[in-house]
Design an enzyme around this catalytic site. Sequence first.
Site, PDB file in Angstrom:
ATOM      1  N   ARG A  77     -10.374 -11.457   2.092  1.00 16.19           N
ATOM      2  CA  ARG A  77     -11.186 -12.556   1.534  1.00 16.19           C
ATOM      3  C   ARG A  77     -10.433 -13.887   1.606  1.00 16.19           C
ATOM      4  O   ARG A  77     -11.046 -14.946   1.689  1.00 16.19           O
ATOM      5  CB  ARG A  77     -11.598 -12.198   0.096  1.00 16.19           C
ATOM      6  CG  ARG A  77     -10.460 -11.985  -0.854  1.00 16.19           C
ATOM      7  CD  ARG A  77     -10.855 -11.208  -2.101  1.00 16.19           C
ATOM      8  NE  ARG A  77     -10.908  -9.758  -1.876  1.00 16.19           N
ATOM      9  CZ  ARG A  77     -11.205  -8.863  -2.814  1.00 16.19           C
ATOM     10  NH1 ARG A  77     -11.506  -9.257  -4.044  1.00 16.19           N
ATOM     11  NH2 ARG A  77     -11.219  -7.576  -2.538  1.00 16.19           N
TER      12      ARG A  77
ATOM     13  N   LYS B  55       0.838  -1.189   0.000  1.00 20.01           N
ATOM     14  CA  LYS B  55       0.000   0.000   0.000  1.00 20.01           C
ATOM     15  C   LYS B  55       0.880   1.248   0.000  1.00 20.01           C
ATOM     16  O   LYS B  55       2.013   1.203   0.485  1.00 20.01           O
ATOM     17  CB  LYS B  55      -0.856   0.037   1.280  1.00 20.01           C
ATOM     18  CG  LYS B  55      -2.029  -0.915   1.283  1.00 20.01           C
ATOM     19  CD  LYS B  55      -2.828  -0.776   2.567  1.00 20.01           C
ATOM     20  CE  LYS B  55      -3.993  -1.753   2.597  1.00 20.01           C
ATOM     21  NZ  LYS B  55      -5.012  -1.521   1.580  1.00 20.01           N
TER      22      LYS B  55
HETATM   23  N1  BES Z   1      -8.195  -3.641   4.455  1.00 21.48           N
HETATM   24  C1  BES Z   1      -8.323  -3.262   3.107  1.00 21.48           C
HETATM   25  C2  BES Z   1      -9.621  -2.513   2.823  1.00 21.48           C
HETATM   26  C3  BES Z   1      -9.681  -1.089   3.262  1.00 21.48           C
HETATM   27  C4  BES Z   1      -8.990  -0.108   2.570  1.00 21.48           C
HETATM   28  C5  BES Z   1     -10.480  -0.721   4.302  1.00 21.48           C
HETATM   29  C6  BES Z   1      -9.099   1.202   2.973  1.00 21.48           C
HETATM   30  C7  BES Z   1     -10.599   0.579   4.685  1.00 21.48           C
HETATM   31  C8  BES Z   1      -9.896   1.547   4.022  1.00 21.48           C
HETATM   32  C9  BES Z   1      -8.311  -4.483   2.203  1.00 21.48           C
HETATM   33  O1  BES Z   1      -7.538  -5.537   2.630  1.00 21.48           O
HETATM   34  C10 BES Z   1      -7.761  -4.052   0.899  1.00 21.48           C
HETATM   35  O2  BES Z   1      -6.635  -3.697   0.842  1.00 21.48           O
HETATM   36  N2  BES Z   1      -8.586  -4.086  -0.124  1.00 21.48           N
HETATM   37  C11 BES Z   1      -8.194  -3.661  -1.417  1.00 21.48           C
HETATM   38  C12 BES Z   1      -8.747  -4.623  -2.430  1.00 21.48           C
HETATM   39  C13 BES Z   1      -8.189  -4.439  -3.801  1.00 21.48           C
HETATM   40  C14 BES Z   1      -6.740  -4.843  -3.833  1.00 21.48           C
HETATM   41  C15 BES Z   1      -8.995  -5.275  -4.761  1.00 21.48           C
HETATM   42  C16 BES Z   1      -8.739  -2.248  -1.636  1.00 21.48           C
HETATM   43  O3  BES Z   1      -9.853  -1.964  -1.203  1.00 21.48           O
HETATM   44  O4  BES Z   1      -8.015  -1.432  -2.199  1.00 21.48           O
HETATM   45 MN    MN Z   2      -5.496  -5.334   1.989  1.00 20.92          MN
END
Ligand code: BES
Ligand code: MN
Length: 537
Positions: free
Chosen positions: A359, A284
């Site tokens: 997931r 990230k």
């Molecule tokens: N924990 C995150 C989701 C999230 C992101 C929650 C920002 C709250 C704020 C999750 O694990 C994630 O990183 N999801 C990705 C999925 C994508 C790679 C398809 C996302 O939402 O960017």
């Molecule tokens: Mn994630």
Amino acid sequence: MNFDLKTISQSAALSHKSDLLVVLQKTADTKAPSNKSNTTSVLSQYLSKIQKEESFDAKPGKTLLLLKPEHIQAKRLMLLGTGEGKPGEVRKSVLSAFKSIKSLGYKNITLLIEEANSPEQCLKLSILAVSDALYLYSKTKPSAKPAKSGKSQAPNSVDISVTFGVPDAKAATVQKAYLEALALGEGIELAKEWGNRPANHATPTHLGNVALNLGKHPNIKVNVLGPKEVEKLGMGSFISVAQGSSEPLRFITMEYRGARAKSTAPVVLVGKGITFDTGGISLKPGAGMDEMKFDMCGAASVLGVFKSLSVLRPDDLHVVGLIPTCENMPDGTAIKPGDVVTSMSGQTIEILNTDAEGRLILCDALTYAKRYKPKAVIDIATLTGACVIALGHLRSGLFSNNDELAHALEKAGEASLDTCWRMPLDDEYADALKSNFADVANVGDRSAGSVTAAKFLQRFANDYVWAHLDIAGTAWNSGAAKGSTGRPVGLLMEYLLNHSNKSPSASIPAKKADSAQVVAKTIRGSGSKSRSKSSSK
Ligand code: BES
Ligand code: MN
Ligand code: ZN
């Protein structure tokens, strides 16, 4: 924080001693005080006099503080406006008033609840708002605690005693509301506290210990599994997320059984417990990454529900909690984009993005849930940023393969002011997850990201009635008020206490019960079942 419930009539309120007496006032009270049956009471006459003199309009959250008020034994009197007295207004007003009262050093406060229509609801909302306001995070910031706090001080709240004064504290409905609100408040507090703790103070091992502590309660059984046991279970997908971290994973199982719930099928709650989400090799960006300590808020909400159950001890409930918990880290041993893993269900998964890890840990827990022959399975997860884009920070995303369960959760959300909004699960959304190298890919493209995430989970939840709550936008606040909200403990407890007995039995095949999808397809396909999915687009 110390709560107490007392019968306090208007006249008794005059002689009731405390540092502060808070009286809730609706706009209607300020306009037409003479409509009240107890106009003659000294308190109401006095209140209408000062309202006029100070032109207090009782707008939600407005306060009027009087020192050494006439006729009244309390040292101070506060009028607190609640607008029309709607549930949301009462909650907001009490919350904001007690947030400002919190630092004033009062030792005991009395909140007078005179709501004639539903004193129970007003009481419950007020108790929850007061506990929310008086919560204090101090685990890694001891300086946040007031200097003079005594030894008896509860660790996570300000040292204030609050007496809730109602017209009849002995009424059974009032007693019930009081006990439910206290139990719910404790559950929400636990969820907030663990959500807030930094990832180095809230590891999978710590969460396992929280569960083991709850397991000391006679109605709760807890089992915490480590890497070896999870490997034996064949949870290849869950293990693959944990493999980049030196913190060992935990798989937590909890079971609450009320005295009269011997043979009832359980509701299974599954909480995402990523104690820190760096994104893994699909790293990230740095800005705001600290907030990924909140990526275990689904798990914290399940722990919170069990805390509430342990306090309330409802007789006829059978609830199972499952928490897969680990860190998502980049490392030489971490999973890489393109890696294929085998889930406990036997389905293979191509991990195209290691940041879609929630997931991957949930799917194995959903497979594990089958062994309980559940009445319903509800997973709770900070799953997608896309859900925040879709619904913001007001409502959680709700996905379900069963209309009855979806409606029960929607209703529970409205009643508890912990709301959600149903999102679609048309089969066509699953097309985005096709893979040339595995049964399913873990991500689609950017479109409908919260729906494709739910479609991924649904593949593992076909054998029972299931719902998924995406709490990415609702589990915590950012900015100056950064902190966990404790949601959706309120929604879940409301559902469990009021709706679980009416919720569908596991014998209903989930797919057939999904009439929303059937209707949607019928419209698109003009009612002809012979048309293929692609031609009906
Ligand atoms: N924990 C995150 C989701 C999230 C992101 C929650 C920002 C709250 C704020 C999750 O694990 C994630 O990183 N999801 C990705 C999925 C994508 C790679 C398809 C996302 O939402 O960017
Ligand atoms: Mn994630
Ligand atoms: Zn995550």
